[in-house]
Motif scaffolding. Sequence first.
Motif, PDB file in Angstrom:
ATOM      1  N   ARG A  87     -14.666 -12.821   1.122  1.00  0.00           N
ATOM      2  CA  ARG A  87     -15.167 -11.657   1.437  1.00  0.00           C
ATOM      3  C   ARG A  87     -14.203 -11.199   2.441  1.00  0.00           C
ATOM      4  O   ARG A  87     -13.968 -10.060   1.977  1.00  0.00           O
ATOM      5  CB  ARG A  87     -16.541 -11.956   2.187  1.00  0.00           C
TER       6      ARG A  87
ATOM      7  N   GLU B 157      -3.109   6.020   1.448  1.00  0.00           N
ATOM      8  CA  GLU B 157      -4.114   4.617   1.928  1.00  0.00           C
ATOM      9  C   GLU B 157      -3.984   4.031   3.268  1.00  0.00           C
ATOM     10  O   GLU B 157      -4.530   3.904   4.238  1.00  0.00           O
ATOM     11  CB  GLU B 157      -3.218   3.501   1.298  1.00  0.00           C
TER      12      GLU B 157
ATOM     13  N   ALA C 238     -11.806  -9.833  -0.758  1.00  0.00           N
ATOM     14  CA  ALA C 238     -11.975  -8.056  -0.794  1.00  0.00           C
ATOM     15  C   ALA C 238     -12.477  -7.038  -0.090  1.00  0.00           C
ATOM     16  O   ALA C 238     -11.972  -5.700  -0.621  1.00  0.00           O
ATOM     17  CB  ALA C 238     -13.982  -8.311  -1.520  1.00  0.00           C
ATOM     18  N   ALA C 239     -12.611  -7.043   0.848  1.00  0.00           N
ATOM     19  CA  ALA C 239     -12.670  -5.909   2.566  1.00  0.00           C
ATOM     20  C   ALA C 239     -11.933  -5.357   2.392  1.00  0.00           C
ATOM     21  O   ALA C 239     -11.764  -3.801   2.295  1.00  0.00           O
ATOM     22  CB  ALA C 239     -13.050  -7.121   3.418  1.00  0.00           C
TER      23      ALA C 239
ATOM     24  N   PRO D 291      -6.927   0.568  -3.114  1.00  0.00           N
ATOM     25  CA  PRO D 291      -6.715   0.457  -4.256  1.00  0.00           C
ATOM     26  C   PRO D 291      -5.262   0.356  -4.897  1.00  0.00           C
ATOM     27  O   PRO D 291      -5.408  -0.165  -6.224  1.00  0.00           O
ATOM     28  CB  PRO D 291      -6.997   1.781  -4.787  1.00  0.00           C
TER      29      PRO D 291
ATOM     30  N   CYS E  55       0.856  -1.343  -0.014  1.00  0.00           N
ATOM     31  CA  CYS E  55      -0.287  -0.246   0.464  1.00  0.00           C
ATOM     32  C   CYS E  55       0.819   1.573   0.437  1.00  0.00           C
ATOM     33  O   CYS E  55       1.978   1.145   0.197  1.00  0.00           O
ATOM     34  CB  CYS E  55      -0.516   0.003   0.577  1.00  0.00           C
TER      35      CYS E  55
ATOM     36  N   ALA F  24      -3.726  -2.834  -6.908  1.00  0.00           N
ATOM     37  CA  ALA F  24      -5.447  -4.172  -7.607  1.00  0.00           C
ATOM     38  C   ALA F  24      -4.584  -4.636  -8.677  1.00  0.00           C
ATOM     39  O   ALA F  24      -3.081  -3.872  -8.915  1.00  0.00           O
ATOM     40  CB  ALA F  24      -5.894  -2.686  -8.563  1.00  0.00           C
TER      41      ALA F  24
ATOM     42  N   ARG G 129      -9.167  -5.379   0.311  1.00  0.00           N
ATOM     43  CA  ARG G 129      -7.983  -5.154  -0.995  1.00  0.00           C
ATOM     44  C   ARG G 129      -8.399  -3.226  -1.021  1.00  0.00           C
ATOM     45  O   ARG G 129      -8.240  -2.905  -1.324  1.00  0.00           O
ATOM     46  CB  ARG G 129      -8.386  -5.856  -2.002  1.00  0.00           C
ATOM     47  N   ALA G 130     -10.239  -3.956  -0.898  1.00  0.00           N
ATOM     48  CA  ALA G 130     -11.020  -2.491  -1.318  1.00  0.00           C
ATOM     49  C   ALA G 130     -10.295  -1.010  -0.184  1.00  0.00           C
ATOM     50  O   ALA G 130     -10.415  -0.160  -0.831  1.00  0.00           O
ATOM     51  CB  ALA G 130     -11.931  -2.338   0.190  1.00  0.00           C
ATOM     52  N   LEU G 131      -9.473  -1.229   0.691  1.00  0.00           N
ATOM     53  CA  LEU G 131      -8.227  -0.725   1.497  1.00  0.00           C
ATOM     54  C   LEU G 131      -7.598   0.561   0.163  1.00  0.00           C
ATOM     55  O   LEU G 131      -6.973   0.842   1.164  1.00  0.00           O
ATOM     56  CB  LEU G 131      -8.277  -1.476   2.728  1.00  0.00           C
TER      57      LEU G 131
END
Length: 309
Positions: free
Chosen positions: A56, A15, A59-60, A66, A11, A69, A62-64
């Motif tokens: 789940r 972030e 994904a949660a 970007p 990250c 990606a 990873r959303a923190l």
Amino acid sequence: MSDSWKLTLPCTRAEAEAINAGAIEIDAVLMTTELVEDDLERWQLDAYSECEPDARMIAAVRALVPSAAGVAPVIVALTDADWVAMSQQGLEPIREGRFVVYTEAHPIVPGAGERGFLINAGQAFGTGHHATTSGCLAMLDTLSDRQFAKVIDLGTGTGLLAFAARHLWPDAQVTATDIDPVAIEVTRENAALNAVDGVDLIVADGARHPLITAAGPYDLIIANILAGPLIAMAPEIAAIAGPHATIVLAGLLAAQAEAVQAAYRAAGCTVEQADTRGDWTILRLTAAAEPVTGLASNDEGRENWARDI
């Protein structure tokens, strides 16, 4: 079967600083690390969990971040290692007021007038490096000119805050409690390691245990837990407080401070000071001259005493 798991993604510093763990519904402890000093792009996010990360959770997390990606997360089973200890490796010594807190990996000789505590990362919370614990140390240090006869540290973790109180008020009766028997054993070991004696240890859920109430009332109460339990326990904490006792509360996010204050005002307490450190707030309150009657604890809010690292 693994005892715990670690999920890692790269990250950026932006972030990392934007992550508000208290507002994220992820069943994991999140840690961010600067990999290269002063490099804004070279940071790392680790998510420690007792369960193997599923789609789940991945994904949660990873959303923190970007910027990660397309990067596959690294997922490691921590079978033989304590995840709390791993997440706290490499912590540098800290100083708060007259207190110095360090680990065996980073030993330090306290200076003149300083009291050092060797607190290794382990299975209990409270090495002093989290803003809630260091903030409590600073708050206690500012109270050193006062006299307290009976002190209790609710949710003691490693015992650090109880040890600090014992140092500041050597003639006081000091009690340390925790809902977790492991934490009490860790506190006992840390007391021996730091030559601290005279601290009574109790395994207890909240402040209603007979040994706690029998030893009260207390003129200094420390509770570094979480906002939910602090709110739920407001009546019972107020009940064990002596007239005009000092109450130090921590473990609450700044956004939760008003709700915690409201609960203690309803229990007759007066807010005297709020010290905000990053996302966290440490409160100092004064108890009422007489306990407020007719208040009931909220057992639902007491269910989770888990601590952030």
